[in-house]
Design a protein around this motif. Sequence first.
Motif, PDB file in Angstrom:
ATOM      1  N   ASN A   1       0.821  -1.209   0.000  1.00 20.17           N
ATOM      2  CA  ASN A   1       0.000   0.000   0.000  1.00 20.17           C
ATOM      3  C   ASN A   1       0.856   1.260   0.000  1.00 20.17           C
ATOM      4  O   ASN A   1       0.545   2.234  -0.690  1.00 20.17           O
ATOM      5  N   TYR A   2       1.948   1.240   0.752  1.00 18.32           N
ATOM      6  CA  TYR A   2       2.832   2.404   0.814  1.00 18.32           C
ATOM      7  C   TYR A   2       3.571   2.610  -0.510  1.00 18.32           C
ATOM      8  O   TYR A   2       3.732   3.751  -0.958  1.00 18.32           O
ATOM      9  N   LEU A   3       4.021   1.524  -1.132  1.00 14.50           N
ATOM     10  CA  LEU A   3       4.702   1.646  -2.413  1.00 14.50           C
ATOM     11  C   LEU A   3       3.753   2.180  -3.483  1.00 14.50           C
ATOM     12  O   LEU A   3       4.137   3.022  -4.309  1.00 14.50           O
ATOM     13  N   HIS A   4       2.520   1.707  -3.444  1.00 14.30           N
ATOM     14  CA  HIS A   4       1.528   2.213  -4.405  1.00 14.30           C
ATOM     15  C   HIS A   4       1.200   3.676  -4.128  1.00 14.30           C
ATOM     16  O   HIS A   4       0.946   4.440  -5.075  1.00 14.30           O
TER      17      HIS A   4
ATOM     18  N   SER B   1      -5.802   3.718   5.026  1.00 12.58           N
ATOM     19  CA  SER B   1      -5.043   3.689   6.284  1.00 12.58           C
ATOM     20  C   SER B   1      -3.572   4.003   6.042  1.00 12.58           C
ATOM     21  O   SER B   1      -2.949   4.724   6.834  1.00 12.58           O
ATOM     22  N   ALA B   2      -3.007   3.474   4.958  1.00 13.00           N
ATOM     23  CA  ALA B   2      -1.612   3.794   4.630  1.00 13.00           C
ATOM     24  C   ALA B   2      -1.451   5.287   4.363  1.00 13.00           C
ATOM     25  O   ALA B   2      -0.468   5.905   4.792  1.00 13.00           O
ATOM     26  N   MET B   3      -2.429   5.882   3.698  1.00 14.97           N
ATOM     27  CA  MET B   3      -2.385   7.317   3.442  1.00 14.97           C
ATOM     28  C   MET B   3      -2.459   8.107   4.746  1.00 14.97           C
ATOM     29  O   MET B   3      -1.766   9.111   4.921  1.00 14.97           O
ATOM     30  N   ALA B   4      -3.291   7.643   5.684  1.00 14.47           N
ATOM     31  CA  ALA B   4      -3.405   8.314   6.979  1.00 14.47           C
ATOM     32  C   ALA B   4      -2.094   8.251   7.753  1.00 14.47           C
ATOM     33  O   ALA B   4      -1.693   9.234   8.391  1.00 14.47           O
ATOM     34  N   ILE B   5      -1.402   7.123   7.698  1.00 12.52           N
ATOM     35  CA  ILE B   5      -0.123   6.979   8.392  1.00 12.52           C
ATOM     36  C   ILE B   5       0.922   7.917   7.805  1.00 12.52           C
ATOM     37  O   ILE B   5       1.647   8.618   8.528  1.00 12.52           O
ATOM     38  N   VAL B   6       1.002   7.985   6.471  1.00 13.62           N
ATOM     39  CA  VAL B   6       1.976   8.867   5.824  1.00 13.62           C
ATOM     40  C   VAL B   6       1.663  10.326   6.139  1.00 13.62           C
ATOM     41  O   VAL B   6       2.573  11.121   6.421  1.00 13.62           O
ATOM     42  N   PHE B   7       0.394  10.684   6.096  1.00 10.86           N
ATOM     43  CA  PHE B   7      -0.001  12.053   6.411  1.00 10.86           C
ATOM     44  C   PHE B   7       0.325  12.395   7.864  1.00 10.86           C
ATOM     45  O   PHE B   7       0.784  13.499   8.173  1.00 10.86           O
ATOM     46  N   PHE B   8       0.146  11.448   8.754  1.00  7.66           N
ATOM     47  CA  PHE B   8       0.487  11.658  10.166  1.00  7.66           C
ATOM     48  C   PHE B   8       1.981  11.899  10.332  1.00  7.66           C
ATOM     49  O   PHE B   8       2.396  12.786  11.088  1.00  7.66           O
ATOM     50  N   ILE B   9       2.804  11.143   9.611  1.00  3.44           N
ATOM     51  CA  ILE B   9       4.249  11.330   9.691  1.00  3.44           C
ATOM     52  C   ILE B   9       4.636  12.716   9.179  1.00  3.44           C
ATOM     53  O   ILE B   9       5.487  13.401   9.762  1.00  3.44           O
TER      54      ILE B   9
END
Length: 300
Positions: free
Chosen positions: A58-61, A267-275
């Motif tokens: 998900n993160y790579l995509h 969820s992966a997008m939320a994690i990246v945005f949080f970082i």
Amino acid sequence: MDTTQVRPFRLTPNYWPFVLPALLVVSAVIIFPWAFTLWMSANSWTLGQASSFVGMENYLHLFQDERFWESLWHTLYYTTLSVVLPLFLGTVAALIFDAQFPLRGFLRGVFVMPMMATPVAIALVWTMMFHPQLGILNYFLSLAGIEPQAWIYNQATVIPSLVLVETWQWTPLVMLIVLGGLAAVPREPYESAEIDGANGWQKFRYLTLPMIGPFLMIAVIIRTIDALKSFDIIYAMTQGGPGTASETINIYLYNVAFSYYNIGYGSAMAIVFFILIVVLSFVLLIVRQRTHWAQSGDEQ
């Protein structure tokens, strides 16, 4: 006769019974949702179907998703304008309301009223004002001989139009913060500056601005956090349109998770945005640490 004194029995202080309930609440409200979001981001999970572990897929995509990068640019563009404009206008308003004039208290109360309104109500009112044919803003432009604008219905003007709403609502907050800083500024340096023949701009540049610097930094931090998480006004007015011209990360994340039901990718997008938010907050805190309270004014 036994003269040994009997010492009273004392319990060893134990604070865990008081701390444990708070830890449980924090774990349930904050830690568990983020841990569950992290777990979901490592799975391919469409709502209504079974999840499957995909690891970092998900993160790579996500980093190959052009729409995500577009939404990131929209977020930074929107946030920058939503910080700079209220900061400038709020500072000017604070300088005006810091002066003594009739009805100052009443006008202050009127000025802060926009920040008390609910975002959805504000969005509905401004949507009607932005209407290309029936909106009052284009009527005012016609009185000045200016061509009517499409406002939120044009891809080139939609984000500046949304920032106009944000600025109208939150300039009073910046004004109150800066006004508190002006109230704490000592008057002795101004008296010395007047004796030395300093004009109004010099007093503002070399005295007022350095001494209210920490208050301005607080306003920047608050406005940055608020603009980054802005969702309700944007969604109520444009839903990210026209097309994807006003789609910030929050809007795109919402669409992915609750319109396309791709929970894992959202969820992966939320994690990246949080970082990204944590990194930006860390940078702002470093800048805040280097801003000294009222010391600059003392050094002049």
